[in-house]
Write a protein that holds these residues in place. Structure first.
Motif, PDB file in Angstrom:
ATOM      1  N   UNK A 171       0.844  -1.193   0.000  1.00 34.29           N
ATOM      2  CA  UNK A 171       0.000   0.000   0.000  1.00 34.29           C
ATOM      3  C   UNK A 171       0.881   1.243   0.000  1.00 34.29           C
ATOM      4  N   UNK A 172       0.755   2.015  -1.085  1.00 30.80           N
ATOM      5  CA  UNK A 172       1.517   3.258  -1.182  1.00 30.80           C
ATOM      6  C   UNK A 172       0.752   4.413  -0.536  1.00 30.80           C
ATOM      7  N   UNK A 173       1.501   5.386  -0.081  1.00 31.02           N
ATOM      8  CA  UNK A 173       0.913   6.617   0.432  1.00 31.02           C
ATOM      9  C   UNK A 173       1.910   7.751   0.229  1.00 31.02           C
ATOM     10  N   UNK A 194       5.610   6.373   0.711  1.00 33.98           N
ATOM     11  CA  UNK A 194       5.823   5.215   1.568  1.00 33.98           C
ATOM     12  C   UNK A 194       5.127   4.015   0.961  1.00 33.98           C
ATOM     13  N   UNK A 195       5.686   2.846   1.216  1.00 28.11           N
ATOM     14  CA  UNK A 195       5.076   1.599   0.782  1.00 28.11           C
ATOM     15  C   UNK A 195       5.085   0.639   1.968  1.00 28.11           C
ATOM     16  N   UNK A 196       3.914   0.322   2.447  1.00 27.80           N
ATOM     17  CA  UNK A 196       3.783  -0.584   3.585  1.00 27.80           C
ATOM     18  C   UNK A 196       3.345  -1.948   3.085  1.00 27.80           C
ATOM     19  N   UNK A 197       4.112  -2.963   3.436  1.00 32.22           N
ATOM     20  CA  UNK A 197       3.808  -4.320   2.998  1.00 32.22           C
ATOM     21  C   UNK A 197       3.190  -5.121   4.133  1.00 32.22           C
ATOM     22  N   UNK A 205       9.145   0.656   2.843  1.00 32.76           N
ATOM     23  CA  UNK A 205      10.198   1.358   2.156  1.00 32.76           C
ATOM     24  C   UNK A 205       9.662   2.693   1.639  1.00 32.76           C
ATOM     25  N   UNK A 206      10.625   3.568   1.333  1.00 32.06           N
ATOM     26  CA  UNK A 206      10.291   4.963   1.085  1.00 32.06           C
ATOM     27  C   UNK A 206      10.990   5.482  -0.173  1.00 32.06           C
TER      28      UNK A 206
END
Length: 124
Positions: free
Chosen positions: A5-7, A21-24, A79-80
């Motif tokens: 999920x990107x934000x 940001x990318x939350x896995x 990751x960012x």
């Protein structure tokens, strides 16, 4: 189920900055290379940046070198992409991606998991 999920996308003026940001979830990618790609309207998806699991090593597209940085927090499985000195040509949908494998690669076909994308618009 694995989800990325990107934000952090949005509208910014040229010369400004954004941090994506990318939350896995559903799988831990602490040992795998992860990265970012982008797709502008009417263009093919292109590689932006990638980071390996250790050191960590990084690689960037020539168009963003010196302006973008990539980092990761393995404890958060996140990751960012820090984007500075943004240009109108950086306008695109940005996708995070993760692969099974430690080696850095710019080849999108080698990334197994993808986020849904976040829109970045840079006005002149």
């Amino acid at each position: 189920q694995v989800q990325l999920v990107e934000s952090g996308g949005g509208l910014v003026q040229a010369g400004g900055s954004l941090r994506l940001s990318c939350a896995a979830s559903g799988l831990t990618f602490s040992s795998d290379a992860v990265g970012w790609f982008r797709q502008a309207p009417g263009k093919e998806r292109e590689f932006v940046a990638a980071i390996s699991w250790s050191n960590p090593g990084t690689t960037f597209a020539d168009s963003v070198k010196g302006r973008f940085t990539i980092s990761r927090d393995n404890a958060k499985n996140t990751w960012y992409l820090q984007m500075n000195y943004l240009k109108p040509e950086d306008t695109a949908v940005y996708y995070c991606a993760a692969r099974w494998g430690r080696a850095l690669t710019t080849d999108s076909a080698l990334y197994r998991y993808w986020g849904q994308g976040t829109q970045v618009n840079v006005s002149s």
